[in-house]
Design an enzyme around this catalytic site. Sequence first.
Site, short mmCIF file in Angstrom:
data_model
loop_
_atom_site.label_atom_id
_atom_site.label_comp_id
_atom_site.label_asym_id
_atom_site.label_seq_id
_atom_site.Cartn_x
_atom_site.Cartn_y
_atom_site.Cartn_z
N TYR A 156 -4.15 8.65 -7.29
CA TYR A 156 -5.48 8.74 -6.67
C TYR A 156 -6.15 10.09 -6.96
O TYR A 156 -7.36 10.20 -6.94
CB TYR A 156 -5.39 8.57 -5.15
CG TYR A 156 -5.42 7.14 -4.66
CD1 TYR A 156 -4.53 6.19 -5.12
CD2 TYR A 156 -6.36 6.76 -3.70
CE1 TYR A 156 -4.56 4.89 -4.64
CE2 TYR A 156 -6.40 5.46 -3.21
CZ TYR A 156 -5.49 4.53 -3.69
OH TYR A 156 -5.54 3.25 -3.21
N LYS B 125 9.29 3.66 -8.59
CA LYS B 125 9.47 2.92 -9.85
C LYS B 125 10.25 3.84 -10.78
O LYS B 125 9.81 4.18 -11.88
CB LYS B 125 8.09 2.51 -10.40
CG LYS B 125 8.13 1.55 -11.57
CD LYS B 125 8.56 0.14 -11.20
CE LYS B 125 8.72 -0.71 -12.45
NZ LYS B 125 9.28 -2.05 -12.17
N ASP C 40 8.42 -3.30 -7.23
CA ASP C 40 8.28 -4.74 -7.47
C ASP C 40 9.25 -5.52 -6.58
O ASP C 40 8.91 -6.53 -5.97
CB ASP C 40 8.45 -5.10 -8.95
CG ASP C 40 9.67 -4.47 -9.60
OD1 ASP C 40 10.32 -3.59 -8.98
OD2 ASP C 40 10.01 -4.85 -10.74
N ASP D 99 -0.67 1.88 -0.66
CA ASP D 99 -1.93 1.15 -0.49
C ASP D 99 -1.65 -0.35 -0.62
O ASP D 99 -2.07 -1.15 0.21
CB ASP D 99 -2.93 1.61 -1.56
CG ASP D 99 -4.24 0.84 -1.47
OD1 ASP D 99 -4.75 0.67 -0.34
OD2 ASP D 99 -4.75 0.40 -2.52
N ASP E 284 -1.06 -3.45 2.66
CA ASP E 284 -1.85 -4.69 2.80
C ASP E 284 -0.90 -5.89 2.90
O ASP E 284 -1.12 -6.80 3.69
CB ASP E 284 -2.77 -4.90 1.58
CG ASP E 284 -4.14 -4.27 1.77
OD1 ASP E 284 -4.25 -3.29 2.53
OD2 ASP E 284 -5.10 -4.76 1.15
C1 IPM Z 1 -7.11 1.99 2.21
C2 IPM Z 1 -8.23 1.60 1.31
C3 IPM Z 1 -8.69 2.82 0.52
C4 IPM Z 1 -7.51 3.33 -0.29
C5 IPM Z 1 -9.92 2.60 -0.40
C6 IPM Z 1 -11.07 1.98 0.34
C7 IPM Z 1 -10.33 3.87 -1.10
O1 IPM Z 1 -7.85 0.55 0.48
O2 IPM Z 1 -7.31 2.88 3.06
O3 IPM Z 1 -6.04 1.42 2.10
O4 IPM Z 1 -7.24 2.83 -1.39
O5 IPM Z 1 -6.85 4.25 0.17
MG MG Z 2 -5.95 -0.27 0.96
#
Ligand code: IPM
Ligand code: MG
Length: 359
Positions: free
Chosen positions: A141, A191, A223, A247, A251
Site C-alpha cells: 500500500y 507468502k 492462499d 485487507d 473481508d
Molecule cells: C479497508 C478498505 C480500504 C483498504 C480501502 C477503502 C482503501 O478496503 O479499510 O479495508 O484497502 O484499506
Molecule cells: Mg478492505
Amino acid sequence: MNATIAVLAGDGIGQEIVPEAVKALQAIGERFGHRFECRNALMGGCAVDATSVPLPPETLSLAKQSQAVLLGAVGGPKWEGIEYAKRPERALLGIREALGLYANLRPAKLYGPLVDASTLKREVVEDIDILVVRELTGGIYFGKPRGIEKTATGERGINTEVYTTEEIRRIAIVAFDAARKRRRRVTSVDKANVLESSELWRRVVIEVGKSYPDVELSHMYVDNCAMQLVRYPKQFDVIVTTNMFGDILSDEAAMLTGSIGMLPSASIGGTIGLYEPIHGSAPDIAGKNIANPIATIASVGMMLSYTFNLQMEAQLIEQAIVKTLDQGARTKDIFSSGTKLVGTKEMGDLVLANMMKSP
Ligand code: IPM
Ligand code: MG
C-alpha cells in the site's frame, strides 16, 4: 471524563451509519457521566467536492487535536475516474499514515442470533471468534517505487511490497499481546514460499514469538489461510498479517459472521485511535435507510475499550447489540425469514433503547 472525538462520516452510507453510532456514544456519556464532544469534519469524496482534496488539512488537524476518530466510509462511483491523489481512498490511507496507525484490529466474532445468517453451515461458523491483526501503514500500500510509467510499447504499473524489521516487529508484538488476552494462539500469514518480504516477516515474527513462550505460534501461506477460513475457521484465534493480505482476509472473515455490515475495527499504534467499520461506503444502498449501522456502533465500543479504557461502557454496547439481535431485529443484509426487517435508523434506535434499559 471529557474527550473530543473527530467524527468523519465520509461518503455513501457513512452519512447514515455514523449518526447512529454517535447516538450510542452520547447515550453512554449521559448514562456514565462522561462528556464526549463530537466534532464533524469532511473526508473522502465529500471533501473533494467541497475543498478539492480528500483529506483537508483542517480535518487532519482536528483529528490530531482529538482523543479519537470515528470514521464512516469513503468513496463512490462519482470520484472513481479522478486523478489518483484526489481519490477518496487516499484520504483513508493518508490519515492512517499521518496518525501512525500501524495496527488494525478487526475482530470477526459470530453473534449467536446470527448463526443462520452466514452463507456457511452452522457447525462451521458457530462460536467463531477471530481477531485479524492487519499491518496498516506499510507493505504494498505504501511501498516505493510506485506509479505508472511509459515504456516503448505501452505503460508499466508498479507497486512494491516492502517491510522492515521494525515494522514487522511492532505489529507482531500487538498480535502476541492480544493473543495473551484471548486463547493464546497466533497464526502469522505470509507468502514466504515466494516473497522475500514474507521471508523476513516470518523470521521476525518467530523472533518476537520467543518472548511469548505461552503463546502458540503457527505460520500459514495466505492462499492456504483463505481456504482454511472457510473450511475450518474455528482453528483461528489471532491472525497477524500484512496490509494487503489483511485487507483481503478480513473481508473473508467478516462474511463468516453473516455480513460485512457487522464488523468494527480499531486502528491503533499512534497517540490517537481511529475507529471504523470494515465495510465501505456501499453507494448502491446509500440514502435508502437500509444500511446496517451495527459495525459502526460496535466501532464505538472498541473506541471506549481501547482509547478510553472504559470496559463497562464498551460491554454495554456489545450487550445491547446482542440483545437487539436476540429480539429479532435485522437490517436487510442479515435478514432471514422469521425475523423483523428494520431500517438503519430503527436499528440504531433499538440498540440505544437496549443500552438505556439494561441494568
Ligand atoms: C479497508 C478498505 C480500504 C483498504 C480501502 C477503502 C482503501 O478496503 O479499510 O479495508 O484497502 O484499506
Ligand atoms: Mg478492505
